[in-house]
Design a protein around this motif. Structure first.
Motif, PDB file in Angstrom:
ATOM      1  N   ALA A  86      -6.250 -12.340   2.124  1.00 57.53           N
ATOM      2  CA  ALA A  86      -5.281 -12.353   1.026  1.00 57.53           C
ATOM      3  C   ALA A  86      -5.560 -11.202   0.059  1.00 57.53           C
ATOM      4  CB  ALA A  86      -5.329 -13.692   0.295  1.00 57.53           C
ATOM      5  N   GLU A  87      -6.846 -10.949  -0.209  1.00 59.72           N
ATOM      6  CA  GLU A  87      -7.188  -9.826  -1.085  1.00 59.72           C
ATOM      7  C   GLU A  87      -6.843  -8.505  -0.428  1.00 59.72           C
ATOM      8  OE1 GLU A  87     -11.009  -7.726  -3.333  1.00 59.72           O
ATOM      9  OE2 GLU A  87     -11.274  -9.640  -2.298  1.00 59.72           O
ATOM     10  N   GLN A  88      -7.072  -8.416   0.873  1.00 60.15           N
ATOM     11  CA  GLN A  88      -6.701  -7.194   1.599  1.00 60.15           C
ATOM     12  C   GLN A  88      -5.213  -6.907   1.446  1.00 60.15           C
ATOM     13  OE1 GLN A  88      -7.518  -6.677   5.703  1.00 60.15           O
ATOM     14  NE2 GLN A  88      -9.658  -6.113   5.394  1.00 60.15           N
ATOM     15  N   ARG A  89      -4.392  -7.919   1.616  1.00 60.82           N
ATOM     16  CA  ARG A  89      -2.944  -7.726   1.516  1.00 60.82           C
ATOM     17  C   ARG A  89      -2.530  -7.335   0.105  1.00 60.82           C
ATOM     18  NH1 ARG A  89      -3.009 -12.128   5.118  1.00 60.82           N
ATOM     19  NH2 ARG A  89      -2.779 -13.611   3.405  1.00 60.82           N
ATOM     20  N   ALA A  90      -3.132  -7.985  -0.908  1.00 58.60           N
ATOM     21  CA  ALA A  90      -2.770  -7.687  -2.295  1.00 58.60           C
ATOM     22  C   ALA A  90      -3.126  -6.246  -2.660  1.00 58.60           C
ATOM     23  CB  ALA A  90      -3.463  -8.665  -3.241  1.00 58.60           C
ATOM     24  N   ARG A  91      -4.330  -5.830  -2.277  1.00 61.97           N
ATOM     25  CA  ARG A  91      -4.757  -4.469  -2.607  1.00 61.97           C
ATOM     26  C   ARG A  91      -3.997  -3.420  -1.801  1.00 61.97           C
ATOM     27  NH1 ARG A  91      -8.693  -4.310  -6.160  1.00 61.97           N
ATOM     28  NH2 ARG A  91     -10.134  -6.083  -6.388  1.00 61.97           N
ATOM     29  N   SER A  92      -3.441  -3.825  -0.673  1.00 65.28           N
ATOM     30  CA  SER A  92      -2.691  -2.895   0.178  1.00 65.28           C
ATOM     31  C   SER A  92      -1.195  -2.926  -0.105  1.00 65.28           C
ATOM     32  CB  SER A  92      -2.925  -3.226   1.653  1.00 65.28           C
ATOM     33  OG  SER A  92      -4.288  -3.099   1.991  1.00 65.28           O
ATOM     34  N   THR A  93      -0.793  -3.622  -1.155  1.00 62.78           N
ATOM     35  CA  THR A  93       0.626  -3.706  -1.520  1.00 62.78           C
ATOM     36  C   THR A  93       0.871  -2.907  -2.793  1.00 62.78           C
ATOM     37  OG1 THR A  93       0.853  -5.902  -0.505  1.00 62.78           O
ATOM     38  CG2 THR A  93       2.516  -5.259  -2.123  1.00 62.78           C
ATOM     39  N   PHE A  94       1.848  -2.004  -2.726  1.00 59.15           N
ATOM     40  CA  PHE A  94       2.151  -1.111  -3.851  1.00 59.15           C
ATOM     41  C   PHE A  94       3.626  -1.286  -4.214  1.00 59.15           C
ATOM     42  CE2 PHE A  94      -1.225   0.595  -1.261  1.00 59.15           C
ATOM     43  CZ  PHE A  94      -2.199   0.944  -2.190  1.00 59.15           C
ATOM     44  N   VAL A  95       3.873  -1.688  -5.464  1.00 58.56           N
ATOM     45  CA  VAL A  95       5.234  -1.986  -5.911  1.00 58.56           C
ATOM     46  C   VAL A  95       5.725  -0.898  -6.855  1.00 58.56           C
ATOM     47  CG1 VAL A  95       6.716  -3.654  -7.094  1.00 58.56           C
ATOM     48  CG2 VAL A  95       4.822  -4.459  -5.665  1.00 58.56           C
ATOM     49  N   VAL A  96       6.873  -0.299  -6.524  1.00 61.16           N
ATOM     50  CA  VAL A  96       7.508   0.719  -7.365  1.00 61.16           C
ATOM     51  C   VAL A  96       8.814   0.148  -7.883  1.00 61.16           C
ATOM     52  CG1 VAL A  96       8.446   3.057  -7.474  1.00 61.16           C
ATOM     53  CG2 VAL A  96       6.496   2.565  -5.974  1.00 61.16           C
ATOM     54  N   TRP A 128       4.520  -0.643   0.986  1.00 60.83           N
ATOM     55  CA  TRP A 128       5.162  -0.183  -0.250  1.00 60.83           C
ATOM     56  C   TRP A 128       6.480  -0.919  -0.427  1.00 60.83           C
ATOM     57  CZ3 TRP A 128       3.692   3.668  -3.873  1.00 60.83           C
ATOM     58  CH2 TRP A 128       2.431   4.229  -3.631  1.00 60.83           C
ATOM     59  N   MET A 129       6.731  -1.341  -1.672  1.00 63.24           N
ATOM     60  CA  MET A 129       8.001  -1.984  -2.015  1.00 63.24           C
ATOM     61  C   MET A 129       8.714  -1.123  -3.055  1.00 63.24           C
ATOM     62  SD  MET A 129       6.975  -6.018  -2.364  1.00 63.24           S
ATOM     63  CE  MET A 129       8.707  -6.507  -2.464  1.00 63.24           C
ATOM     64  N   LEU A 130      10.016  -0.966  -2.891  1.00 65.00           N
ATOM     65  CA  LEU A 130      10.844  -0.218  -3.841  1.00 65.00           C
ATOM     66  C   LEU A 130      11.939  -1.148  -4.337  1.00 65.00           C
ATOM     67  CD1 LEU A 130      11.545   2.481  -5.222  1.00 65.00           C
ATOM     68  CD2 LEU A 130      12.921   3.047  -3.204  1.00 65.00           C
ATOM     69  N   LEU A 131      11.928  -1.423  -5.649  1.00 66.76           N
ATOM     70  CA  LEU A 131      12.854  -2.385  -6.246  1.00 66.76           C
ATOM     71  C   LEU A 131      13.820  -1.694  -7.200  1.00 66.76           C
ATOM     72  CD1 LEU A 131      10.192  -5.041  -7.344  1.00 66.76           C
ATOM     73  CD2 LEU A 131      11.271  -4.829  -5.093  1.00 66.76           C
ATOM     74  N   ASP A 132      15.038  -2.194  -7.256  1.00 63.63           N
ATOM     75  CA  ASP A 132      16.003  -1.706  -8.249  1.00 63.63           C
ATOM     76  C   ASP A 132      17.153  -2.686  -8.346  1.00 63.63           C
ATOM     77  OD1 ASP A 132      17.977  -0.079  -9.749  1.00 63.63           O
ATOM     78  OD2 ASP A 132      16.586   1.563  -9.337  1.00 63.63           O
ATOM     79  N   VAL A 133      17.693  -2.827  -9.556  1.00 59.74           N
ATOM     80  CA  VAL A 133      18.833  -3.716  -9.751  1.00 59.74           C
ATOM     81  C   VAL A 133      20.125  -3.081  -9.244  1.00 59.74           C
ATOM     82  CG1 VAL A 133      17.817  -4.927 -11.710  1.00 59.74           C
ATOM     83  CG2 VAL A 133      19.166  -2.847 -12.108  1.00 59.74           C
ATOM     84  N   ARG A 135      12.693   3.631   8.071  1.00 57.85           N
ATOM     85  CA  ARG A 135      11.962   4.062   9.254  1.00 57.85           C
ATOM     86  C   ARG A 135      10.459   4.045   9.024  1.00 57.85           C
ATOM     87  NH1 ARG A 135      13.812   9.094   9.755  1.00 57.85           N
ATOM     88  NH2 ARG A 135      11.896  10.188   9.224  1.00 57.85           N
ATOM     89  N   ARG A 136      10.052   4.331   7.813  1.00 57.92           N
ATOM     90  CA  ARG A 136       8.621   4.355   7.504  1.00 57.92           C
ATOM     91  C   ARG A 136       8.067   2.973   7.196  1.00 57.92           C
ATOM     92  NH1 ARG A 136       8.403   9.659   3.703  1.00 57.92           N
ATOM     93  NH2 ARG A 136       9.071  11.145   5.295  1.00 57.92           N
ATOM     94  N   GLY A 137       8.932   1.998   7.024  1.00 56.70           N
ATOM     95  CA  GLY A 137       8.462   0.655   6.742  1.00 56.70           C
ATOM     96  C   GLY A 137       8.393   0.300   5.281  1.00 56.70           C
ATOM     97  N   VAL A 138       8.979   1.135   4.410  1.00 59.60           N
ATOM     98  CA  VAL A 138       9.042   0.786   2.991  1.00 59.60           C
ATOM     99  C   VAL A 138       9.990  -0.393   2.813  1.00 59.60           C
ATOM    100  CG1 VAL A 138       9.676   1.593   0.679  1.00 59.60           C
ATOM    101  CG2 VAL A 138       8.568   3.163   2.285  1.00 59.60           C
ATOM    102  N   ASP A 139       9.551  -1.396   2.068  1.00 61.72           N
ATOM    103  CA  ASP A 139      10.354  -2.603   1.825  1.00 61.72           C
ATOM    104  C   ASP A 139      11.284  -2.328   0.637  1.00 61.72           C
ATOM    105  OD1 ASP A 139      11.416  -5.102   1.465  1.00 61.72           O
ATOM    106  OD2 ASP A 139       9.495  -6.139   1.258  1.00 61.72           O
TER     107      ASP A 139
END
Length: 433
Positions: free
Chosen positions: A155-165, A199-204, A226-230
């Motif tokens: 769980a810590e591995q996943r959290a540290r490997s997740t980047f939210v923009v 990596w996650m990319l969020l926008d309204v 293609r790169r797997g960005v969420d």
């Protein structure tokens, strides 16, 4: 006879080019002074490449002294303008107060991060507007991947490997695109890290790059997919905490990284001047003059300049407009002293470029839509043309990155507490005054 003094507050795209153009056309007939908080002009479009380790930080910091010939550079933060007595007050780097008298004044103070009243954002997010923030983000990404590799808890591995923009505009899209390539390279060097960085990319907004042509938006979205960005459109952050973010759709995402790229707003210094504003930007006429003060000009992100190409609107907060407004202000200032004739500011967009890292980019020079390698070539050519210095060094970094494995070390030069969001006051609806 004493030379008239022109004081330019700010050395971003607008202020730098105003000073450079005026120094060329004034020919020692005026004293030109640039007041800026740093001794360099920052080429903002390449910040994502600094964060991803493609370009060294100093490459995009063009020194003011030496590139602005005949211009006096004063390092300090403007904190007051006396419009009646014509002087600018400022605080120097070591706290000393001082002032500069002026005959002509150019206000090019730029913009800061746009904040929204979302719980936890000012405490746990970092902006992306300056060189320290890009250097910090580079180190932070490397550190999180290293810590994820060492973590025993999945769980810590996943959290540290997740980047939210947050923010899928120009900056946020490039940060996510470059970031995914960067962390994939780090992952490949660490066989013990079993989780691929996410990596996650969020926008309204309803699509990526909502301010640009839809075809550029579609191209960018396809590359990210293609790169797997969420990519999550119509979604943003409802609350940020020390160990994750709660999204507006109710999902909780464990993460140690929240990058705030939701846009910019005019520097709050503008509101302290007592002048008429439009959504926080100084109102000007088509000649870039502040109404009632013919000796004061406003340009760039902090100025609401009438858009003569689109009547009834004001020019957008873009580098293209800022750079060209700075040049036009220089010519109009010279005209105010009898050299040439002043002209209104009018500019047609020449197109846009978005660098997505690797061999990918999107561009529409002169409304011709390009993607892939042709767009990449146009994008890099545009940046080299637009940069006022360090072109050879930037080109060398690009060539080395293409030929060699990217070096990924954290130097720890910028601690987290040194790069908070630029303003602690969330944006609220304001009326023009």
């Amino acid at each position: 006879m004493t030379k008239p003094r022109v004081v330019i507050v700010g050395a971003g795209f607008a202020g730098y080019h105003a000073a450079k153009t005026l120094s060329r056309i004034a020919r020692d007939r005026a004293e030109i002074v640039v007041l800026n908080s740093t001794d360099y002009f920052l080429y903002l479009p390449l910040l994502p490449e600094v964060a991803a380790g493609v370009v060294e930080p100093r490459r995009i910091a063009v020194p003011l002294t030496g590139t602005l010939k005949g211009v006096r550079v004063v390092i300090g933060e403007a904190d007051h303008v006396d419009l009646q007595n014509r002087w600018v007050g400022f605080t120097q780097a070591e706290g000393e107060k001082n002032r500069l008298a002026y005959d002509r004044l150019v206000l090019a103070v730029g913009s800061v991060n746009k904040l929204l009243p979302i719980p936890g954002v000012t405490e746990y997010a970092h902006g992306f507007r300056g060189l320290p923030e890009a250097v910090y983000l580079h180190d932070h990404i490397v550190r999180q991947v290293e810590l994820a590799e060492q973590a025993e808890d999945p769980a810590e591995q996943r959290a540290r490997s997740t980047f939210v923009v947050v923010g899928a505009g120009y900056t946020g899209t490039e940060v996510a695109a470059h970031g995914q390539l960067f962390t994939d390279a780090l992952h490949a060097q660490r066989p013990r890290l079993t989780v691929r960085p996410r990596w996650m990319l969020l926008d309204v907004a309803s699509r990526v790059l909502p301010e640009l042509d839809k075809r550029m938006s579609d191209t960018s979205h396809k590359v990210l997919d293609r790169r797997g960005v969420d990519v999550r459109m119509g979604t943003s952050v409802a609350e940020a905490t020390c160990d994750g973010v709660k999204l507006t759709d109710g999902e909780y995402v464990p993460t140690c990284t929240l990058v705030w790229c939701v846009g910019v707003r005019p520097d709050p210094f503008v509101n302290e001047l007592g002048l008429r504003t439009d959504r926080g930007r100084l109102v000007t006429d088509e000649f870039l003059n502040v109404p009632g003060y013919p000796e004061v000009f406003a340009v760039g992100d902090a100025a609401a300049v009438p858009d003569l190409v689109n009547p009834g609107k004001v020019c957008g907060m873009t580098a293209q407009h800022a750079q060209r407004q700075g040049k036009r202000a220089a010519y109009n200032i010279a005209a105010s002293y009898g050299f040439g004739r002043r002209k209104p500011y009018k500019h047609h967009d020449l197109g846009w470029v978005v660098d997505l890292g690797g061999k990918d980019a999107a561009a529409n020079p002169l409304q011709v839509n390009l993607s892939g390698l042709p767009a990449k070539a146009v994008t890099r050519a545009y940046h080299l043309m637009a940069m006022p210095g360090n072109r050879t060094r930037v080109s060398a970094d690009w060539a080395l990155d293409a030929a060699l494995t990217r070096s990924a070390v954290q130097l720890g030069l910028v601690p987290a507490n040194a790069v908070p969001l630029e303003s602690t006051t969330p944006e609220v609806a304001t009326r023009s005054r």
